[in-house]
Design a protein around this motif. Structure first.
Motif, short mmCIF file in Angstrom:
data_model
loop_
_atom_site.label_atom_id
_atom_site.label_comp_id
_atom_site.label_asym_id
_atom_site.label_seq_id
_atom_site.Cartn_x
_atom_site.Cartn_y
_atom_site.Cartn_z
N GLY A 364 0.70 -1.27 -0.11
CA GLY A 364 0.10 -0.07 -0.03
C GLY A 364 0.99 1.41 0.17
O GLY A 364 0.42 2.26 -0.67
N TRP A 365 1.88 1.20 0.62
CA TRP A 365 2.89 2.51 0.68
C TRP A 365 3.35 2.64 -0.80
O TRP A 365 3.37 3.89 -1.08
CB TRP A 365 3.93 2.06 1.83
N ILE A 366 3.56 1.70 -1.54
CA ILE A 366 4.19 1.81 -2.82
C ILE A 366 3.01 2.29 -3.58
O ILE A 366 3.41 3.37 -4.35
CB ILE A 366 4.85 0.44 -3.34
N GLY A 367 1.90 1.92 -3.49
CA GLY A 367 0.69 2.54 -4.34
C GLY A 367 0.34 3.94 -4.10
O GLY A 367 0.16 4.60 -4.76
N VAL A 368 0.28 4.15 -2.56
CA VAL A 368 0.20 5.59 -2.50
C VAL A 368 1.35 6.67 -2.84
O VAL A 368 0.89 7.59 -3.32
CB VAL A 368 -0.27 5.61 -0.84
N LEU A 369 2.50 6.16 -2.60
CA LEU A 369 3.63 7.21 -3.00
C LEU A 369 3.42 7.25 -4.34
O LEU A 369 3.64 8.38 -4.92
CB LEU A 369 4.80 6.62 -2.66
N ALA A 370 3.35 6.26 -5.29
CA ALA A 370 3.42 6.35 -6.56
C ALA A 370 1.96 7.19 -7.31
O ALA A 370 2.08 8.09 -7.95
CB ALA A 370 3.06 4.81 -7.37
N GLY A 371 0.86 7.22 -6.44
CA GLY A 371 -0.34 7.93 -6.94
C GLY A 371 -0.22 9.52 -6.59
O GLY A 371 -0.46 9.98 -7.26
N TRP A 372 0.44 9.34 -5.45
CA TRP A 372 0.83 10.80 -4.79
C TRP A 372 1.73 11.62 -5.59
O TRP A 372 1.69 12.89 -6.11
CB TRP A 372 1.23 10.79 -3.51
N TYR A 373 2.84 11.00 -6.39
CA TYR A 373 3.68 11.50 -7.28
C TYR A 373 3.07 11.88 -8.48
O TYR A 373 3.41 13.20 -9.05
CB TYR A 373 4.89 10.68 -7.61
N VAL A 374 2.17 11.10 -8.95
CA VAL A 374 1.38 11.33 -10.12
C VAL A 374 0.48 12.83 -10.11
O VAL A 374 0.48 13.40 -10.90
CB VAL A 374 0.32 10.23 -10.66
N THR A 375 0.06 12.73 -8.70
CA THR A 375 -0.83 13.66 -8.50
C THR A 375 -0.08 15.26 -8.42
O THR A 375 -0.38 16.11 -8.93
CB THR A 375 -1.59 13.48 -7.26
N GLU A 376 0.98 15.16 -7.77
CA GLU A 376 1.84 16.38 -7.23
C GLU A 376 2.61 16.50 -8.28
O GLU A 376 2.76 17.93 -8.78
CB GLU A 376 2.62 15.89 -5.79
N ILE A 377 3.74 15.88 -8.78
CA ILE A 377 4.33 16.17 -9.92
C ILE A 377 3.52 16.41 -11.34
O ILE A 377 3.95 17.21 -11.83
CB ILE A 377 5.40 14.95 -10.34
N GLY A 378 2.44 15.81 -11.44
CA GLY A 378 1.47 15.80 -12.61
C GLY A 378 1.27 17.22 -12.57
O GLY A 378 0.57 17.73 -13.79
N ARG A 379 1.25 17.83 -11.72
CA ARG A 379 0.54 19.24 -11.46
C ARG A 379 1.48 20.32 -12.06
O ARG A 379 1.20 21.39 -12.45
CB ARG A 379 -0.12 19.67 -10.29
N GLN A 380 2.84 20.09 -11.94
CA GLN A 380 3.79 21.03 -12.38
C GLN A 380 3.50 21.56 -13.80
O GLN A 380 3.23 20.64 -14.52
CB GLN A 380 5.10 20.41 -12.00
#
Length: 451
Positions: A364-380
């Motif tokens: 779950g940690w891996i999935g949450v981190l990957a999803g969070w990177y998509v969300t936050e880095i994807g906004r740049q």
């Protein structure tokens, strides 16, 4: 050579938020699991459920404490590294963060003590209510934080006066277009993270001969919850993707490595996005797959990255983070449904199944981190989508200062993470009440599982 201070500030904040999110991802879901254990004990008075509760409430308390420490540090960075954000958006961000503290954090902190130490000091009813209030508090905390984050992704309900964001409608700010999808997606992700943590640690305890009847009950509960929620998360993720396509098309283009606007865009399963050449090298594709998934039409149009030249996120990291998240989600679904099938009718789990569950403990940690990177880095490059860039609000610190503090954070977080996992291992290795011997006969194990 030294990195640009802007890049260092982003890396430092990414390190802080990556460490912090690990623990709310556990506590938000685990609190509701504890509520379930408490309800089962209250209804049945079966001590097995109470034993499960008091084992997992220790892990909840440890995770809660780690989340508080890392959350305070992350909050400080709004002022130390990104002062321009609060200067310009503080009229919106400040109250939302304040609501989180006043309505959620105090609620959790007030009743956590009763959860931990109230077994012989308060009635079972009050203990049950306290558990509910802590679980509700964790969800309320996520509500306010994700409302602010979602507003930064899809801003509504504001006016801009002399460069500052002013509130026009709190309802539109809180319930902005992406909030329902983002909140639901994150809550299910937290429940899945907790489900595999519980199932994985329980499986590890069984393998090590440290399990009791409560361990079997906890493992089955985690498996059942994961089997139920994994397909729902896939559906919610699809709806979230449609919302993102509408409001943040550059993020979708980076996730799918779509360079030119096209109809019937192929789904790139794997490949290597090359920003210099504006192409995805060695791509393995499914014809028209991206258009079908994202627009639900074979010839649906998807805007390409070339439409956002100079204003789209870094492609490779968003592309790969999204695929890591998807792979973890598929693995969760396979392992959960396999476990349900293998344990049907009180059957004894195989060594392979138990080891597979234990390997998935922190999936779950891996999935949450990957999803969070998509969300936050994807906004740049935006900190508030299409309105305020990240570069506009960064503090004027030297590269040397940021490098020193970054290494300090990384070393501290590495130490804390190793200590946290070590503490989990220590708690899990302790024999449970009525523990199952390592080489117990199958008849005894079957009796304990069904007891």
């Amino acid at each position: 050579m030294t990195l640009d201070p802007f890049i260092l500030a982003r890396i430092q904040f990414a390190a802080n938020i990556s460490f912090h999110i690990l623990f709310p991802a556990i506590t938000m879901g685990l609190a509701w699991l504890l509520m379930y254990f408490r309800i089962r004990y209250t209804l049945s008075r079966n001590q097995v459920w109470e034993q499960a509760y008091y084992f997992w409430v220790k892990i909840f308390a440890l995770s809660f404490a780690m989340g508080i420490v890392s959350g305070v540090t992350m909050s400080f960075q709004f002022g130390t590294n990104w002062p321009g954000f609060m200067e310009r958006a503080g009229n919106i961000a400040g109250p939302l963060l304040g609501y989180e503290v006043l309505t959620a954090f105090f609620l959790e902190a007030s009743f956590l003590g009763i959860m931990l130490f109230g077994k012989n000091r308060v009635s079972n009813r009050l203990h049950l209510v306290s558990t509910f209030l802590v679980a509700f508090g964790t969800t309320l905390s996520a509500f306010w934080i994700l409302s602010l984050n979602s507003w930064m992704q899809t801003p509504t309900g504001y006016t801009i006066e002399e460069g500052e964001f002013m509130v026009k409608s709190w309802w539109e700010i809180i319930f902005n277009p992406s909030f329902p999808y983002r909140f639901t997606h994150m809550m299910i992700a937290s429940l899945l993270t907790s489900a595999f943590l519980v199932a994985g640690i329980s499986a590890w305890r069984i393998l090590k001969g440290a399990a009791g009847p409560d361990t079997w009950r906890a493992m089955k509960t985690g498996i059942a919850m994961a089997a139920l929620l994994a397909p729902i998360q896939i559906l919610v993720g699809d709806l979230h993707g449609l919302n993102t396509l509408q409001h943040q098309p550059a993020k979708i283009a980076a996730m799918e490595a779509v360079w030119g606007t096209e109809r019937g865009a192929p789904l790139v399963l794997f490949g290597w996005p090359d920003e210099e050449r504006r192409e995805t090298r060695w791509a393995v594709q499914i014809p028209k797959g991206a258009s079908l998934i994202l627009t639900h039409e074979l010839d649906g149009e998807i805007l390409g990255l070339n439409e956002f030249e100079g204003a789209h996120p870094p492609v490779a990291i968003v592309f790969w983070a999204f695929r890591v998240m998807v792979i973890i989600g598929i693995l969760m679904l396979i392992i959960a449904w396999w476990s349900v099938w293998a344990l049907r009718g009180g059957r004894r789990p195989s060594q392979l199944l138990l080891r597979s569950l234990s390997w998935m403990t922190f999936s779950g940690w891996i999935g949450v981190l990957a999803g969070w990177y998509v969300t936050e880095i994807g906004r740049q490059p935006w900190i508030v989508q299409d309105l305020m860039t990240t570069a506009e609000v960064v503090a004027d610190h030297s590269a040397a200062t940021l490098t020193g503090t970054l290494f300090g954070y990384l070393l501290l977080y590495l130490f804390l993470l190793i200590s946290y996992i070590g503490a989990l291992r220590y708690l899990s290795a302790k024999p449970a009440p009525a523990a199952i011997p390592r080489h117990a006969p199958p008849a005894i194990q079957t009796d304990l599982r069904g007891g």
